[in-house]
Scaffold this motif. Structure first.
Motif: not given
Lengths: 193, 366
Positions: B175-196
């Motif tokens: 359904k669109g749930y992803l797991v990543t590290n907290a430190h990567i997007i710690r200070n981010s307001k806008n996030i994009v994910v890109i597939n291969n």
């Protein structure tokens, strides 16, 4: 610059232990020596000791009559104090390195050498007197130092007459001379005081 | 009695108390009697010494008197040190004590900090570096871009977001749930994910766990098509040491595969949250999945050791479950379902990677 005649007058006064002269020299130089000592790891008690020692050196020099005033009293006292303090620091192993401002202003080595000799002799005398015990010590001090006459001494010490006091004084004196001259010779032979 | 009298006479002679007749008489005696002569010389010396001694003593005591008097009159500063002189004196006097105290304090501080370091299993930030990928190009150009963006703001409708931080992430629910590290997007307001394939989707943070360094993202983009089941499962139990593992991630703008083994069940300095991997990992691998040979996710790559090459740390997969359990307390996320079984089990590595790679994303934050 202080008037040279004024300084000579002061030294003459000092030689006769004139209170006014001593006070003047004391007052004019003490603070300078005190700040020297305190700035170089000393206390105000050290300052007092060193300054008075320097005053005695000046006194001896003034009395010897050979004192030519080739520098100001201030300069002389300062130089002597500095040498004395350095020496004391060295004796206490507290002296580390020469601070740049601790070089001599005028050479005072001879005066200090002389002073040490006299000091040693007087300490010897003091020791000898103390070793006599009472009433000898007081009796001799009264006669030779305070220059009291035998009648007064006999009265003060409770002798029945001056002749008895004189007799006692003689015995004491013989003991003192024995102690003093033995130590004195020994000191001389040892080459140290 | 004779000696006493003699000495008395000698003293009177030396002091000049004799009358001229007496004096003349005594001097003749002195000349004829060497013993008396010797006594006179000796006693003269002694009396001189005594006199000088007396004066010396007197001078000393008068110096003390003068000192006391002048101090009382305030004409010299003795014993009543004031202001600067007192400060200097105290400083000089207690310099040594102060130095010793400082040394003791220093040693104590060092000892305590050494003890604290020894007993505290916290990750040492100096030795460990986060694998979060900094996008150099954007970093360098950011000022220029910001200016350009500001200039162009009125002309173009969509705003270009300068992404500074980047890493990897992977789907845990179609359904669109992803797991990543907290430190990567710690200070981010806008996030994009890109597939291969290069498709870009906007995402939001569903929940972030700084203590576990885990973040759960939710893709919120109209262009995203939900997928049914995921090819991999997430392992609940721990993995054995020496088990071969592999990872997929985005250290570059392209998906990169690397493999290695599980080298220890705990992480940096015995950290029980993570495990140690023998794998070549780079900045950008952070947040990427770690698979075992069955295609099960056993961890999330999080960091690498600075001091050693080929050593990385991964957060153990069981903490993904605990993160999701936490997330499910929020009713909006109750429908989330995590695959436990891997469907690529038994396939060869190439086939596994081919199936898995579509579900591993590059994560970028501003």
């Amino acid at each position: 610059m202080k008037d040279q005649f004024e300084e000579i007058a002061l030294l003459k006064g000092l030689a006769t232990n004139d209170k006014k002269a001593v006070e003047t020299i004391y007052q004019e130089n003490f603070n300078m020596v005190q700040s020297l000592i305190i700035n170089n790891n000393g206390s105000s008690d050290d300052a007092k000791d060193i300054f008075q020692e320097a005053m005695i050196v000046l006194y001896e020099k003034a009395r010897s009559g050979t004192f030519e005033l080739n520098c100001q009293i201030k300069t002389f006292v300062y130089s002597v104090s500095k040498r004395l303090w350095l020496k004391r620091l060295q004796q206490q192993n507290r002296y580390t390195a020469t601070s740049d401002n601790l070089e001599d202003v005028v050479p005072v080595e001879n005066e200090l050498e002389e002073h040490e000799k006299i000091n040693a002799e007087f300490n010897l005398m003091e020791k000898a007197l103390n070793n006599l015990g009472e009433p000898c010590k007081s009796l001799l001090e009264a006669y030779y130092l305070k220059k009291q006459n035998m009648q007064v001494i006999a009265l003060n010490f409770g002798y029945t007459n001056a002749d008895n006091a004189k007799n006692q004084k003689y015995k004491c004196l013989m003991r003192l001379k024995k102690i003093f001259f033995t130590d004195y010779k020994n000191g001389k032979e040892d080459g140290g005081y | 009695m004779e000696d006493t009298k003699l000495l008395d006479i000698v003293e009177r002679y030396i002091k000049g108390e004799m009358n001229p007749d007496e004096r003349l008489h005594f001097e003749t005696l002195r000349k004829s009697n060497a013993e008396i002569d010797q006594l006179v010389v000796e006693h003269t010396l002694f009396l001189q010494q005594m006199n000088r001694f007396g004066e010396w003593k007197k001078f000393r005591s008068s110096l003390n008197d003068v000192h006391t008097q002048l101090t009382e009159q305030g004409k010299i500063d003795s014993t009543r040190l004031k202001g600067k002189a007192k400060v200097i004196y105290l400083v000089k006097r207690y310099k040594r004590v102060a130095a010793i105290a400082a040394v003791i304090a220093g040693v104590t501080t060092i000892t305590i900090s050494a003890l604290v370091n020894t007993f505290n299993p916290k990750v040492d930030n100096a030795q460990i570096t986060s694998l979060s990928r900094d996008i150099q190009y954007i970093k360098q150009k950011q000022n220029v871009q910001t200016n350009e963006v500001n200039q162009l703001k009125n002309k173009i409708t969509t705003t270009q977001i300068p992404f500074k931080a980047g890493g990897s992430g992977f789907l845990i629910d179609g359904k669109g749930y992803l797991v990543t590290n907290a430190h990567i997007i710690r200070n981010s307001k806008n996030i994009v994910v890109i597939n291969n394939k290069g498709d870009q989707f906007k995402a939001i943070i569903a929940k972030i766990f700084f203590d576990k360094d885990i973040a759960i993202l939710k893709i919120e983009d109209d262009t995203y098509k939900q997928t049914g089941s995921l090819p991999y499962g997430i392992r609940k139990s721990s993995t054995d040491v020496a088990e071969p593992i592999f990872t997929l991630g985005y250290p570059r703008n392209e998906i990169v595969y690397s493999e290695g083994y599980l080298s220890a069940k705990t992480g940096f300095n015995g950290d029980t949250l993570s495990c140690q991997l023998g794998i070549a990992a780079n900045r950008g691998n952070s947040g990427g999945p770690v698979f075992n040979h069955d295609g099960e996710i056993i961890g999330i790559i999080s960091s690498k050791e600075m001091a050693a090459e080929g050593v990385a740390f991964a957060i153990q997969s069981k903490y993904i479950y605990s993160a999701i359990d936490d997330l499910k307390k929020d009713t909006t996320f109750q429908s989330i379902k995590v695959p436990a079984k891997s469907s690529v089990r038994g396939m060869d590595k190439k086939q596994q990677v081919k199936k898995i790679q579509d579900f591993v994303f590059m994560v970028k934050g501003d």
